[in-house]
Motif scaffolding. Structure first.
Motif, PDB file in Angstrom:
ATOM      1  N   GLY A 182       0.815  -1.213   0.000  1.00 37.77           N
ATOM      2  CA  GLY A 182       0.000   0.000   0.000  1.00 37.77           C
ATOM      3  C   GLY A 182       0.847   1.262   0.000  1.00 37.77           C
ATOM      4  N   ILE A 183       1.914   1.276   0.814  1.00 35.35           N
ATOM      5  CA  ILE A 183       2.814   2.431   0.851  1.00 35.35           C
ATOM      6  C   ILE A 183       3.495   2.623  -0.500  1.00 35.35           C
ATOM      7  CG2 ILE A 183       4.925   3.351   1.890  1.00 35.35           C
ATOM      8  CD1 ILE A 183       4.108   1.931   4.489  1.00 35.35           C
ATOM      9  N   LEU A 184       3.966   1.518  -1.083  1.00 32.30           N
ATOM     10  CA  LEU A 184       4.624   1.593  -2.389  1.00 32.30           C
ATOM     11  C   LEU A 184       3.661   2.072  -3.471  1.00 32.30           C
ATOM     12  CD1 LEU A 184       6.791  -1.672  -2.305  1.00 32.30           C
ATOM     13  CD2 LEU A 184       7.576   0.691  -2.067  1.00 32.30           C
ATOM     14  N   LEU A 185       2.432   1.538  -3.447  1.00 36.75           N
ATOM     15  CA  LEU A 185       1.422   1.953  -4.425  1.00 36.75           C
ATOM     16  C   LEU A 185       1.141   3.449  -4.325  1.00 36.75           C
ATOM     17  CD1 LEU A 185      -1.327  -0.841  -4.503  1.00 36.75           C
ATOM     18  CD2 LEU A 185       0.011   0.020  -6.438  1.00 36.75           C
ATOM     19  N   PHE A 186       0.986   3.923  -3.100  1.00 31.04           N
ATOM     20  CA  PHE A 186       0.707   5.342  -2.875  1.00 31.04           C
ATOM     21  C   PHE A 186       1.825   6.195  -3.460  1.00 31.04           C
ATOM     22  CE2 PHE A 186       0.646   9.321  -0.602  1.00 31.04           C
ATOM     23  CZ  PHE A 186      -0.705   9.605  -0.465  1.00 31.04           C
ATOM     24  N   MET A 187       3.070   5.829  -3.178  1.00 29.77           N
ATOM     25  CA  MET A 187       4.212   6.608  -3.642  1.00 29.77           C
ATOM     26  C   MET A 187       4.360   6.540  -5.164  1.00 29.77           C
ATOM     27  SD  MET A 187       6.946   5.614  -0.646  1.00 29.77           S
ATOM     28  CE  MET A 187       8.250   6.600  -1.382  1.00 29.77           C
ATOM     29  N   ILE A 188       4.139   5.352  -5.742  1.00 31.90           N
ATOM     30  CA  ILE A 188       4.286   5.191  -7.196  1.00 31.90           C
ATOM     31  C   ILE A 188       3.219   5.982  -7.940  1.00 31.90           C
ATOM     32  CG2 ILE A 188       4.099   3.523  -9.086  1.00 31.90           C
ATOM     33  CD1 ILE A 188       5.391   1.464  -7.198  1.00 31.90           C
TER      34      ILE A 188
END
Length: 252
Positions: A182-188
């Motif tokens: 979720g954190i990676l998705l948000f940042m990407i």
């Protein structure tokens, strides 16, 4: 009427937590004020060193509350009950987005109080007030309204992005390491969106400067509307993608 009942429910759900963290920050502000007026310099030094930690903790706490506001009633076991209520899915989602924005606004207000207090502590009060009035006088009423509207759009955009990420995480395709993904998705997604908006902004704005030299005085105004509607368009994309996934693909 049902929409306002949803707003009331969402407000009461987390108001105690928001009030607690902001009360602590206010109390710390008052303590600092008391000791600044005294001669206990070592206590002042300790309290000032705590300020960044307190603000960081409050930001983490705020993010947690926003996630909780969006998560509960949609992606938890309560999701079945929430989505079966005799209200539209738009009323449910918009109420959660608005309340999340309210929590952020309250926290911004507290941070502004801190900044004002620091300004008064460093400079004479009359000087601070004079500089503030001078800053406000540089803008017309319409420009202030435009700035506030842009601020609201920029405030709501990350909330809708967070809603989209939570929706993606709960459509049944991702079952492990959800928090990390979720954190990676948000940042990407945020990175891709930032690049796309800036490229669009620069392209349109540069063309306007090339072909509308005779109205250079309007460039700032045009740039504002490009920025405003580009971010508003991104919000609509995030919202309707979230709406589609929650309505058609959600697995709780």
């Amino acid at each position: 009427m049902k929409f306002f009942k949803l707003l009331k429910y969402e407000f009461l759900e987390n108001i105690a937590s928001v009030a607690l963290i902001n009360t602590v920050l206010f109390a710390l502000l008052i303590i600092i004020k008391v000791y600044i007026d005294s001669d206990f310099n070592w206590i002042i030094a300790i309290i000032i060193s705590i300020i960044p930690i307190a603000l960081f903790v409050s930001i983490v706490f705020l993010v947690t509350i926003v996630i909780r506001t969006l998560y509960l009633g949609l992606f938890s076991q309560e999701g079945y009950l929430t989505l079966s209520l005799p209200v539209s899915i738009d009323a449910i989602l918009i109420s959660k987005i608005l309340i999340s924005a309210l929590w952020i606004l309250i926290s911004i207000f507290v941070v502004l109080l801190w900044l004002i207090f620091i300004a008064f502590a460093i400079n004479d009060a009359s000087y601070v007030i004079q500089q503030f009035l001078l800053l406000i006088s540089n803008y017309s009423f319409l420009e202030i309204i435009r700035i506030l509207l842009l601020g609201i759009v920029l405030l709501i955009k990350p909330i809708t992005l967070l809603l989209l990420v939570l929706s993606i995480l709960h459509i049944g395709k991702i079952v492990r390491f959800r928090k990390l993904i979720g954190i990676l998705l948000f940042m990407i997604i945020l990175f891709i969106e930032t690049i796309a908006v800036n490229v669009l902004y620069l392209y349109i704005d540069s063309n306007m400067i090339d072909y509308m030299v005779f109205v250079r005085s309007l460039v700032d105004s045009i740039s504002y509307y490009i920025n405003f509607f580009a971010n508003l368009f991104v919000i609509l994309i995030y919202y309707f993608l979230s709406r589609y996934l929650i309505k058609n693909k959600l697995e709780i």
